[in-house]
Design a protein around this motif. Sequence first.
Motif, PDB file in Angstrom:
ATOM      1  N   LEU A  27      27.675  82.053  45.178  1.00 12.57           N
ATOM      2  CA  LEU A  27      28.346  83.354  45.110  1.00 12.57           C
ATOM      3  C   LEU A  27      27.843  84.137  43.918  1.00 12.57           C
ATOM      4  O   LEU A  27      27.757  83.611  42.797  1.00 12.57           O
ATOM      5  CB  LEU A  27      29.861  83.156  45.004  1.00 12.57           C
ATOM      6  CG  LEU A  27      30.718  84.408  45.178  1.00 12.57           C
ATOM      7  CD1 LEU A  27      30.598  84.924  46.606  1.00 12.57           C
ATOM      8  CD2 LEU A  27      32.177  84.123  44.829  1.00 12.57           C
ATOM      9  N   LEU A  28      27.484  85.405  44.153  1.00 11.79           N
ATOM     10  CA  LEU A  28      27.087  86.316  43.086  1.00 11.79           C
ATOM     11  C   LEU A  28      28.239  87.262  42.804  1.00 11.79           C
ATOM     12  O   LEU A  28      28.589  88.098  43.650  1.00 11.79           O
ATOM     13  CB  LEU A  28      25.845  87.110  43.494  1.00 11.79           C
ATOM     14  CG  LEU A  28      24.596  86.294  43.821  1.00 11.79           C
ATOM     15  CD1 LEU A  28      23.495  87.198  44.346  1.00 11.79           C
ATOM     16  CD2 LEU A  28      24.115  85.515  42.608  1.00 11.79           C
ATOM     17  N   GLN A  53      33.891  75.712  49.931  1.00  8.19           N
ATOM     18  CA  GLN A  53      32.562  75.410  50.449  1.00  8.19           C
ATOM     19  C   GLN A  53      31.441  75.916  49.539  1.00  8.19           C
ATOM     20  O   GLN A  53      30.267  75.648  49.804  1.00  8.19           O
ATOM     21  CB  GLN A  53      32.401  76.020  51.848  1.00  8.19           C
ATOM     22  CG  GLN A  53      33.399  75.504  52.874  1.00  8.19           C
ATOM     23  CD  GLN A  53      33.318  74.001  53.057  1.00  8.19           C
ATOM     24  OE1 GLN A  53      32.229  73.450  53.186  1.00  8.19           O
ATOM     25  NE2 GLN A  53      34.463  73.333  53.052  1.00  8.19           N
ATOM     26  N   LEU A  54      31.780  76.643  48.478  1.00  9.33           N
ATOM     27  CA  LEU A  54      30.765  77.157  47.561  1.00  9.33           C
ATOM     28  C   LEU A  54      30.206  76.033  46.700  1.00  9.33           C
ATOM     29  O   LEU A  54      30.930  75.128  46.288  1.00  9.33           O
ATOM     30  CB  LEU A  54      31.349  78.237  46.656  1.00  9.33           C
ATOM     31  CG  LEU A  54      31.833  79.532  47.319  1.00  9.33           C
ATOM     32  CD1 LEU A  54      32.543  80.403  46.285  1.00  9.33           C
ATOM     33  CD2 LEU A  54      30.678  80.292  47.963  1.00  9.33           C
ATOM     34  N   ASP A  55      28.905  76.124  46.401  1.00  3.46           N
ATOM     35  CA  ASP A  55      28.264  75.138  45.527  1.00  3.46           C
ATOM     36  C   ASP A  55      28.152  75.632  44.085  1.00  3.46           C
ATOM     37  O   ASP A  55      28.095  74.817  43.159  1.00  3.46           O
ATOM     38  CB  ASP A  55      26.869  74.810  46.058  1.00  3.46           C
ATOM     39  CG  ASP A  55      26.919  74.140  47.413  1.00  3.46           C
ATOM     40  OD1 ASP A  55      27.322  72.966  47.475  1.00  3.46           O
ATOM     41  OD2 ASP A  55      26.583  74.804  48.414  1.00  3.46           O
ATOM     42  N   ALA A  56      28.085  76.940  43.886  1.00  4.86           N
ATOM     43  CA  ALA A  56      27.959  77.505  42.544  1.00  4.86           C
ATOM     44  C   ALA A  56      28.370  78.970  42.580  1.00  4.86           C
ATOM     45  O   ALA A  56      28.320  79.621  43.629  1.00  4.86           O
ATOM     46  CB  ALA A  56      26.533  77.370  42.016  1.00  4.86           C
ATOM     47  N   VAL A  57      28.773  79.474  41.426  1.00  3.51           N
ATOM     48  CA  VAL A  57      29.085  80.890  41.255  1.00  3.51           C
ATOM     49  C   VAL A  57      28.283  81.403  40.062  1.00  3.51           C
ATOM     50  O   VAL A  57      28.199  80.736  39.027  1.00  3.51           O
ATOM     51  CB  VAL A  57      30.592  81.117  41.012  1.00  3.51           C
ATOM     52  CG1 VAL A  57      30.873  82.588  40.698  1.00  3.51           C
ATOM     53  CG2 VAL A  57      31.410  80.666  42.224  1.00  3.51           C
ATOM     54  N   VAL A  58      27.682  82.581  40.221  1.00  2.63           N
ATOM     55  CA  VAL A  58      26.898  83.217  39.157  1.00  2.63           C
ATOM     56  C   VAL A  58      27.489  84.600  38.903  1.00  2.63           C
ATOM     57  O   VAL A  58      27.663  85.388  39.840  1.00  2.63           O
ATOM     58  CB  VAL A  58      25.412  83.339  39.549  1.00  2.63           C
ATOM     59  CG1 VAL A  58      24.626  84.046  38.446  1.00  2.63           C
ATOM     60  CG2 VAL A  58      24.816  81.966  39.834  1.00  2.63           C
ATOM     61  N   TYR A  83      28.412  80.170  36.319  1.00  2.00           N
ATOM     62  CA  TYR A  83      27.349  80.428  35.359  1.00  2.00           C
ATOM     63  C   TYR A  83      27.366  81.883  34.908  1.00  2.00           C
ATOM     64  O   TYR A  83      27.575  82.804  35.706  1.00  2.00           O
ATOM     65  CB  TYR A  83      25.985  80.106  35.972  1.00  2.00           C
ATOM     66  CG  TYR A  83      25.808  78.644  36.315  1.00  2.00           C
ATOM     67  CD1 TYR A  83      25.450  77.716  35.336  1.00  2.00           C
ATOM     68  CD2 TYR A  83      26.000  78.191  37.625  1.00  2.00           C
ATOM     69  CE1 TYR A  83      25.290  76.379  35.641  1.00  2.00           C
ATOM     70  CE2 TYR A  83      25.841  76.838  37.938  1.00  2.00           C
ATOM     71  CZ  TYR A  83      25.494  75.944  36.944  1.00  2.00           C
ATOM     72  OH  TYR A  83      25.338  74.613  37.252  1.00  2.00           O
ATOM     73  N   MET A  84      27.103  82.088  33.620  1.00  2.00           N
ATOM     74  CA  MET A  84      27.018  83.424  33.021  1.00  2.00           C
ATOM     75  C   MET A  84      26.364  83.290  31.662  1.00  2.00           C
ATOM     76  O   MET A  84      26.169  82.169  31.169  1.00  2.00           O
ATOM     77  CB  MET A  84      28.408  84.058  32.899  1.00  2.00           C
ATOM     78  CG  MET A  84      29.366  83.261  32.014  1.00  2.00           C
ATOM     79  SD  MET A  84      31.082  83.829  32.159  1.00  2.00           S
ATOM     80  CE  MET A  84      31.473  83.352  33.831  1.00  2.00           C
ATOM     81  N   THR A 154      16.600  77.496  40.744  1.00  2.00           N
ATOM     82  CA  THR A 154      16.605  77.737  39.297  1.00  2.00           C
ATOM     83  C   THR A 154      17.187  79.113  38.990  1.00  2.00           C
ATOM     84  O   THR A 154      16.842  80.114  39.633  1.00  2.00           O
ATOM     85  CB  THR A 154      15.182  77.642  38.736  1.00  2.00           C
ATOM     86  OG1 THR A 154      14.645  76.352  39.027  1.00  2.00           O
ATOM     87  CG2 THR A 154      15.171  77.855  37.230  1.00  2.00           C
ATOM     88  N   LEU A 155      18.051  79.148  37.995  1.00  2.00           N
ATOM     89  CA  LEU A 155      18.706  80.383  37.559  1.00  2.00           C
ATOM     90  C   LEU A 155      18.154  80.826  36.217  1.00  2.00           C
ATOM     91  O   LEU A 155      17.930  80.007  35.323  1.00  2.00           O
ATOM     92  CB  LEU A 155      20.217  80.148  37.433  1.00  2.00           C
ATOM     93  CG  LEU A 155      21.058  81.226  36.729  1.00  2.00           C
ATOM     94  CD1 LEU A 155      21.055  82.529  37.515  1.00  2.00           C
ATOM     95  CD2 LEU A 155      22.485  80.727  36.503  1.00  2.00           C
TER      96      LEU A 155
END
Length: 462
Positions: A27-28, A53-58, A83-84, A154-155
């Motif tokens: 998710l962005l 069901q989300l794996d990551a949030v940015v 992540y931020m 990669t972020l």
Amino acid sequence: MRVRFHGAAGEVTGSLHRLEYEDRQVLLDCGLIQGGGNEDARNAAGFGFDPRQLDAVVVSHAHIDHCGRLPLLVKRGYSGPIYMTAATADLLRIMLEDSARLAAADAERETRARQRRGEGKVEPLYLLRDVIDTLKQVKPLEYGERREILPGLTLRFEDAGHIIGAAIVELVYQQRGKRKTLVFSGDIGPNAAPILRDPTAMHEADLVLMESTYGDRCHRNRADTVKELGAVLRQAREDGGNVLIPAFAVGRTQEILYWMARYFREWELEQWQINLDSPMALKVTELYQRHINLFDREAKELFAKGLNPFAMPNLRLISDVQDSMALNKRASGQIIIAGSGMCTGGRIKHHLRHNLWRENCDVVFVGYQAARTLGRQLVDGAEFVTIYGEKIRVRARRHTVGGLSAHADQNQLAAWYGHFHQRPPVCLIHGEDAARRALKEKLEAEFRAEVRLPKPGQVAKF
């Protein structure tokens, strides 16, 4: 890979976009919807996907329309990393705690009104405990740092120049000989704005998600705008009333104080009592001073000389509610800077209620006013507005000082896109349709770009 759009697609607020690939979902942003009259119901509605069901949030940055529904996401089951940038992580606590308090106060006020009508209780969108749970999931990164957040993905964050900590998001997927790059602009700041650095030029992408808030206009020259602000304040002093400045606690407030400090003598500001009436803005201003390493060269030099623009001699920092209420007992001689920037909540609404009907009052708008917000009504010249159920005649003078925007304008957005090699497809988001269409025409004419204007629920494959 594909991006599914859920919010801020055809409007400015409520940022919410989902990257899908294989069996993964990222998710962005997870922003609050502001304005529109039915925003409470829209914010409380389902996200359009299962948070579990989300794996990551940015998260691109800490403005509430980009992060304000994170606690609701966690409340509804998301338990993974968020992540931020490190500075955004510092800001997030301030923003979300304030948002939770405002939601609780609004719910309590609405509950009292409903109970008088024999109706049921209203629950706030989320509570402070949901904010605390959210903060435990935050994973901060520095600008330029690369981190694998999922296998093969990669972020990297780069400086967006919008507010402290604001980031351009780059996600690179590399697996089994395939490489795909998504760049999400977040909110892009203007070039040559004070305090912060210019936005970073990006060069490689297979798909670009780009904001378009001011896609249909160009800002006034910043120097001319600053002169205009000084002229408004000098005229207001002669008129003998108060000046109200609705300002976002993050970014706009700090820039206004910067210019006031820089032109303190020229604008004869010693004749005013300057009030920063926002507990959140006070915390944010203190935070800005802890992140001087992110300032541009000129601002760093100013602080190195001991010239702190956040410590003027007649600047009064107000946090107590009673002190805020006392400001409305004086009909003249005050500059009141208060949130929220679009007049959708916060202390500015109380000051507007007590001053809009005065002919010698000046209201200075220094930021974008989204459609159907109180701020937009006032900018559009409404003769009457309703604040907390009270109909008020607007006699105050209204000034729109647009050149202080924290957003890039049409030319600056186009120039930022122009740094990309191979002219990747671009999806214009975070803008009303008129602004998106205008920017689309410019990008097509100038770069022959493939430009899409997604709506909620639509998908962009790349």
